[in-house]
Design a protein around this motif. Structure first.
Motif, PDB file in Angstrom:
ATOM      1  N   TYR A  96       6.388   3.365   6.192  1.00  8.65           N
ATOM      2  CA  TYR A  96       5.125   2.987   5.560  1.00  8.65           C
ATOM      3  C   TYR A  96       4.826   3.897   4.374  1.00  8.65           C
ATOM      4  CZ  TYR A  96       4.189   0.378   9.909  1.00  8.65           C
ATOM      5  OH  TYR A  96       4.247  -0.460  10.976  1.00  8.65           O
ATOM      6  N   ASN A  97       5.115   5.165   4.524  1.00  8.76           N
ATOM      7  CA  ASN A  97       4.848   6.122   3.461  1.00  8.76           C
ATOM      8  C   ASN A  97       5.699   5.808   2.236  1.00  8.76           C
ATOM      9  OD1 ASN A  97       3.435   8.439   2.507  1.00  8.76           O
ATOM     10  ND2 ASN A  97       5.340   9.579   2.707  1.00  8.76           N
ATOM     11  N   ALA A  98       6.949   5.420   2.459  1.00  7.35           N
ATOM     12  CA  ALA A  98       7.809   5.050   1.335  1.00  7.35           C
ATOM     13  C   ALA A  98       7.266   3.806   0.633  1.00  7.35           C
ATOM     14  CB  ALA A  98       9.228   4.798   1.824  1.00  7.35           C
ATOM     15  N   ILE A  99       6.747   2.859   1.392  1.00  6.28           N
ATOM     16  CA  ILE A  99       6.175   1.649   0.808  1.00  6.28           C
ATOM     17  C   ILE A  99       4.916   1.993   0.019  1.00  6.28           C
ATOM     18  CG2 ILE A  99       5.015  -0.523   1.359  1.00  6.28           C
ATOM     19  CD1 ILE A  99       6.988  -0.737   3.758  1.00  6.28           C
ATOM     20  N   LEU A 100       4.058   2.838   0.584  1.00  2.00           N
ATOM     21  CA  LEU A 100       2.797   3.186  -0.078  1.00  2.00           C
ATOM     22  C   LEU A 100       2.989   4.139  -1.249  1.00  2.00           C
ATOM     23  CD1 LEU A 100       0.512   3.576   3.032  1.00  2.00           C
ATOM     24  CD2 LEU A 100       0.417   1.774   1.316  1.00  2.00           C
ATOM     25  N   ALA A 101       4.134   4.824  -1.314  1.00  2.00           N
ATOM     26  CA  ALA A 101       4.359   5.786  -2.396  1.00  2.00           C
ATOM     27  C   ALA A 101       4.422   5.078  -3.750  1.00  2.00           C
ATOM     28  CB  ALA A 101       5.637   6.565  -2.153  1.00  2.00           C
ATOM     29  N   SER A 102       4.962   3.862  -3.759  1.00  2.00           N
ATOM     30  CA  SER A 102       5.072   3.149  -5.031  1.00  2.00           C
ATOM     31  C   SER A 102       3.731   2.602  -5.493  1.00  2.00           C
ATOM     32  CB  SER A 102       6.082   2.011  -4.908  1.00  2.00           C
ATOM     33  OG  SER A 102       5.636   1.065  -3.947  1.00  2.00           O
ATOM     34  N   ASP A 103       2.883   2.220  -4.543  1.00  2.88           N
ATOM     35  CA  ASP A 103       1.577   1.666  -4.875  1.00  2.88           C
ATOM     36  C   ASP A 103       0.654   1.947  -3.702  1.00  2.88           C
ATOM     37  OD1 ASP A 103      -0.579   0.283  -5.818  1.00  2.88           O
ATOM     38  OD2 ASP A 103       0.280  -1.704  -5.530  1.00  2.88           O
ATOM     39  N   PRO A 104      -0.379   2.771  -3.892  1.00  2.58           N
ATOM     40  CA  PRO A 104      -1.207   3.169  -2.759  1.00  2.58           C
ATOM     41  C   PRO A 104      -2.118   2.075  -2.208  1.00  2.58           C
ATOM     42  CG  PRO A 104      -2.096   4.069  -4.774  1.00  2.58           C
ATOM     43  CD  PRO A 104      -0.800   3.416  -5.126  1.00  2.58           C
ATOM     44  N   VAL A 105      -2.097   0.915  -2.829  1.00  6.42           N
ATOM     45  CA  VAL A 105      -2.947  -0.173  -2.352  1.00  6.42           C
ATOM     46  C   VAL A 105      -2.040  -1.325  -1.942  1.00  6.42           C
ATOM     47  CG1 VAL A 105      -4.802  -1.755  -2.916  1.00  6.42           C
ATOM     48  CG2 VAL A 105      -4.755   0.524  -3.936  1.00  6.42           C
ATOM     49  N   LYS A 106      -1.876  -1.498  -0.657  1.00  8.81           N
ATOM     50  CA  LYS A 106      -1.048  -2.583  -0.130  1.00  8.81           C
ATOM     51  C   LYS A 106      -1.824  -3.279   0.974  1.00  8.81           C
ATOM     52  CE  LYS A 106       3.265  -1.697  -1.731  1.00  8.81           C
ATOM     53  NZ  LYS A 106       3.604  -2.187  -2.985  1.00  8.81           N
ATOM     54  N   THR A 107      -1.593  -4.559   1.105  1.00  9.14           N
ATOM     55  CA  THR A 107      -2.202  -5.245   2.228  1.00  9.14           C
ATOM     56  C   THR A 107      -1.346  -5.011   3.454  1.00  9.14           C
ATOM     57  OG1 THR A 107      -1.015  -7.309   1.902  1.00  9.14           O
ATOM     58  CG2 THR A 107      -3.100  -7.058   0.722  1.00  9.14           C
ATOM     59  N   ILE A 108      -1.992  -5.060   4.605  1.00  9.47           N
ATOM     60  CA  ILE A 108      -1.259  -4.911   5.859  1.00  9.47           C
ATOM     61  C   ILE A 108      -0.259  -6.052   5.990  1.00  9.47           C
ATOM     62  CG2 ILE A 108      -1.563  -5.050   8.349  1.00  9.47           C
ATOM     63  CD1 ILE A 108      -3.529  -2.974   8.163  1.00  9.47           C
ATOM     64  N   TYR A 109      -0.638  -7.226   5.476  1.00  6.65           N
ATOM     65  CA  TYR A 109       0.268  -8.379   5.519  1.00  6.65           C
ATOM     66  C   TYR A 109       1.530  -8.107   4.709  1.00  6.65           C
ATOM     67  CZ  TYR A 109      -3.971 -10.514   7.252  1.00  6.65           C
ATOM     68  OH  TYR A 109      -5.098 -10.787   7.979  1.00  6.65           O
ATOM     69  N   ARG A 110       1.369  -7.462   3.561  1.00  5.92           N
ATOM     70  CA  ARG A 110       2.531  -7.155   2.713  1.00  5.92           C
ATOM     71  C   ARG A 110       3.417  -6.104   3.375  1.00  5.92           C
ATOM     72  NH1 ARG A 110       6.418  -8.603  -0.201  1.00  5.92           N
ATOM     73  NH2 ARG A 110       6.916  -7.301  -1.964  1.00  5.92           N
ATOM     74  N   ILE A 111       2.828  -5.085   3.984  1.00  2.00           N
ATOM     75  CA  ILE A 111       3.619  -4.065   4.680  1.00  2.00           C
ATOM     76  C   ILE A 111       4.376  -4.703   5.840  1.00  2.00           C
ATOM     77  CG2 ILE A 111       3.490  -1.968   6.078  1.00  2.00           C
ATOM     78  CD1 ILE A 111       1.130  -1.103   4.317  1.00  2.00           C
ATOM     79  N   ALA A 112       3.710  -5.603   6.566  1.00  2.00           N
ATOM     80  CA  ALA A 112       4.369  -6.293   7.674  1.00  2.00           C
ATOM     81  C   ALA A 112       5.536  -7.129   7.158  1.00  2.00           C
ATOM     82  CB  ALA A 112       3.369  -7.171   8.415  1.00  2.00           C
ATOM     83  N   GLU A 113       5.338  -7.781   6.037  1.00  2.00           N
ATOM     84  CA  GLU A 113       6.400  -8.593   5.450  1.00  2.00           C
ATOM     85  C   GLU A 113       7.578  -7.726   5.019  1.00  2.00           C
ATOM     86  OE1 GLU A 113       6.606 -10.645   1.198  1.00  2.00           O
ATOM     87  OE2 GLU A 113       5.156 -11.630   2.526  1.00  2.00           O
ATOM     88  N   MET A 114       7.281  -6.582   4.420  1.00  2.00           N
ATOM     89  CA  MET A 114       8.334  -5.693   3.924  1.00  2.00           C
ATOM     90  C   MET A 114       9.103  -5.019   5.052  1.00  2.00           C
ATOM     91  SD  MET A 114       6.344  -4.019   0.688  1.00  2.00           S
ATOM     92  CE  MET A 114       7.724  -3.236  -0.119  1.00  2.00           C
ATOM     93  N   THR A 115       8.447  -4.760   6.175  1.00  2.00           N
ATOM     94  CA  THR A 115       9.110  -4.081   7.293  1.00  2.00           C
ATOM     95  C   THR A 115       9.629  -5.036   8.355  1.00  2.00           C
ATOM     96  OG1 THR A 115       7.007  -3.778   8.452  1.00  2.00           O
ATOM     97  CG2 THR A 115       7.746  -1.980   7.008  1.00  2.00           C
TER      98      THR A 115
END
Length: 186
Positions: free
Chosen positions: A82-101
């Motif tokens: 999650y930290n790697a995902i948020l490092a590029s852009d600190p504003v992500k939807t939970i839906y987008r994080i779920a999709e990416m992981t």
């Protein structure tokens, strides 16, 4: 966004739980073997029952430590993702994080809440709609100010600690300083 001490303490805790769990599980098995082997030859029933109960109790605590280690290790691994995902852009939807992981939305929401509670993410929260992970409040204030159509923000003094917070009008939030719930209606 993240605290290096939080991840360091997380690694230490998981390692300590693993070694303590294995030690207690081994000790519990030894006590159980001792009680089984010696109860037939010894006439002291109370001593045998004590070893048996102690073995079961110690083994149970060891298994609980190992399960806790496993859960903490998974959370720490998820934090790194999650930290790697948020490092590029600190504003992500939970839906987008779920999709990416490749995880479920509810699992991501639960994990992020646990990470925030454990202090893995510093200055992070999930907004009131429950959809956005805000990793850096200062950056988020800029993003919200630039992208939010409402732009109705109020400054609220926390009734618990006296800290000054910025909150969208009509919303309920948590104090940045003490974590108490605040709203513009208090």
């Amino acid at each position: 966004m993240k605290s290096s001490t939080a991840t360091g303490l997380g690694r230490f805790k998981t390692s300590a739980l693993k070694y303590l769990g294995w030690f207690l599980a081994f000790d519990g098995v030894c006590l159980l073997i001792n009680s089984i082997a010696n109860c037939g030859s010894s006439g002291d029933e109370a001593l045998c029952n004590g070893f048996l109960i102690g073995g079961i109790f110690t083994l149970g605590i060891g298994v609980a430590c190992l399960l806790s280690h496993r859960r903490s290790s998974r959370l720490l691994a998820d934090f790194r993702k999650y930290n790697a995902i948020l490092a590029s852009d600190p504003v992500k939807t939970i839906y987008r994080i779920a999709e990416m992981t490749g995880e479920t939305v509810e699992n991501v929401r639960k994990n992020v809440n646990r990470m925030i509670e454990k202090g893995y993410f510093v200055n992070a929260y999930i907004d009131q709609s429950g959809r956005i992970v805000l990793a850096d409040r200062e950056k988020m204030n800029d993003v919200v100010a630039n992208n939010d159509d409402r732009k109705d923000f109020v400054t609220i003094t926390c009734p618990s600690c006296g800290g000054v917070n910025r909150l969208a009008k009509g919303q309920i939030g948590k104090c940045e300083f003490c974590g108490a719930y605040i709203s513009d209606k208090t």
